[in-house]
Design an enzyme around this catalytic site. Structure first.
Site, PDB file in Angstrom:
ATOM      1  N   TYR A  85      45.824 -83.199  60.400  1.00 41.37           N
ATOM      2  CA  TYR A  85      44.890 -82.609  61.368  1.00 41.37           C
ATOM      3  C   TYR A  85      43.705 -83.596  61.523  1.00 41.37           C
ATOM      4  O   TYR A  85      43.069 -83.274  62.484  1.00 41.37           O
ATOM      5  CB  TYR A  85      44.629 -81.014  60.553  1.00 41.37           C
ATOM      6  CG  TYR A  85      43.669 -80.250  61.401  1.00 41.37           C
ATOM      7  CD1 TYR A  85      44.204 -79.621  62.593  1.00 41.37           C
ATOM      8  CD2 TYR A  85      42.205 -80.141  61.083  1.00 41.37           C
ATOM      9  CE1 TYR A  85      43.324 -78.733  63.065  1.00 41.37           C
ATOM     10  CE2 TYR A  85      41.485 -79.118  61.797  1.00 41.37           C
ATOM     11  CZ  TYR A  85      42.126 -78.483  62.803  1.00 41.37           C
ATOM     12  OH  TYR A  85      41.365 -77.751  63.426  1.00 41.37           O
TER      13      TYR A  85
ATOM     14  N   SER B 287      37.306 -80.522  65.676  1.00 45.40           N
ATOM     15  CA  SER B 287      37.087 -79.871  64.344  1.00 45.40           C
ATOM     16  C   SER B 287      36.206 -81.055  63.481  1.00 45.40           C
ATOM     17  O   SER B 287      36.342 -82.325  63.487  1.00 45.40           O
ATOM     18  CB  SER B 287      38.270 -79.710  63.586  1.00 45.40           C
ATOM     19  OG  SER B 287      38.123 -79.362  62.346  1.00 45.40           O
TER      20      SER B 287
END
Length: 244
Positions: free
Chosen positions: A151, A138
């Site tokens: 994250y 990501s």
């Protein structure tokens, strides 16, 4: 027939990736954790389109479960030619209020699971003397994400893991790369209100959110013969959000 194992296959990117590999003539091993109905619906859709697909359940945060799943896939399919590590979750919170559980669960689902599955698959691919591993990272791991330190850390760790494994497995003719989506139209972004969506689009040079199909197309390319000389790379699919 080549086999692809896709973890987190019931998510937005996972489903698009499964459909793309199905069109490319792969046998599909579809991993899911808790969405059994979604996995069965996807399997049935692919089967109706003439694809060979089987669903496999596992909690990949557990090393024994990950090992058993890979063994089940290999036993059923006899080969694992491509692994797409796509499983992951988000659980956002400002750093000062983030619980230990939020930190550990997001790290386990996004980073530890990729390690557990890749460790098992790497042995299969080394014996085959060929394979492709594509990790879905990501841009949060490259740019950081306010309110999602867990994250961001997990995805940054996945990028480093990709490079290390690429160096380790290159001699076995196994290419390892990461795909780094930006803001993509998936269930993770479905709850954004219109104001937030417009604000995000203004930050993106391409002025829009991406689609799962666009991510899946890059994943499929990295699994193709045309990408045989590409390894250890992290490639963004983000409309230009990250230009590093």
């Amino acid at each position: 027939m080549r086999t692809v194992l896709i973890t987190g296959a019931t998510g937005g990117i996972g489903q698009a990736t499964a459909r793309q590999f199905g069109r490319d003539g792969f046998r599909l091993a579809l991993h899911y954790h808790s969405n059994g109905d979604g996995a069965e619906n996807l399997r049935a859709e692919l089967a109706a389109a003439g694809c060979e697909a089987t669903a496999f359940q596992a909690d990949l945060r557990d090393t024994a479960a990950a090992r058993a799943m890979v063994q089940a896939v290999h036993g059923a399919c006899e080969t694992i030619d491509v692994l797409v590590n796509n499983a992951g979750v988000i659980d956002d919170s400002p750093l000062s209020f983030m619980s230990d559980e939020q930190w550990h669960e997001v790290m386990a689902a996004n980073l530890h699971s990729a390690f557990y599955v890749t460790r098992e698959v790497s042995m299969v691919m080394a014996r085959q003397r060929q394979g492709r591993i594509i990790n879905v990272s990501s841009d949060a791991g490259r740019l950081g994400g306010a309110g999602r330190s867990n994250y961001s850390a997990a995805k940054a760790g996945l990028a480093g893991f990709t490079k290390a494994v690429a160096r380790e497995l290159a001699g076995s003719n196994v290419q390892v790369n990461a795909v780094s989506p930006g803001y993509i139209e998936t269930p993770m972004t479905a709850d954004l209100d219109e104001g937030k969506r417009k604000a995000l689009a203004r930050e993106i040079p391409g002025r829009r959110l991406g689609t799962p199909i666009e991510v899946a197309a890059l994943i499929a390319f990295l699994a193709s013969d045309a990408a045989g000389y590409i390894t250890g790379q992290e490639i963004s699919v983000d409309g230009g959000l990250f230009m590093g």
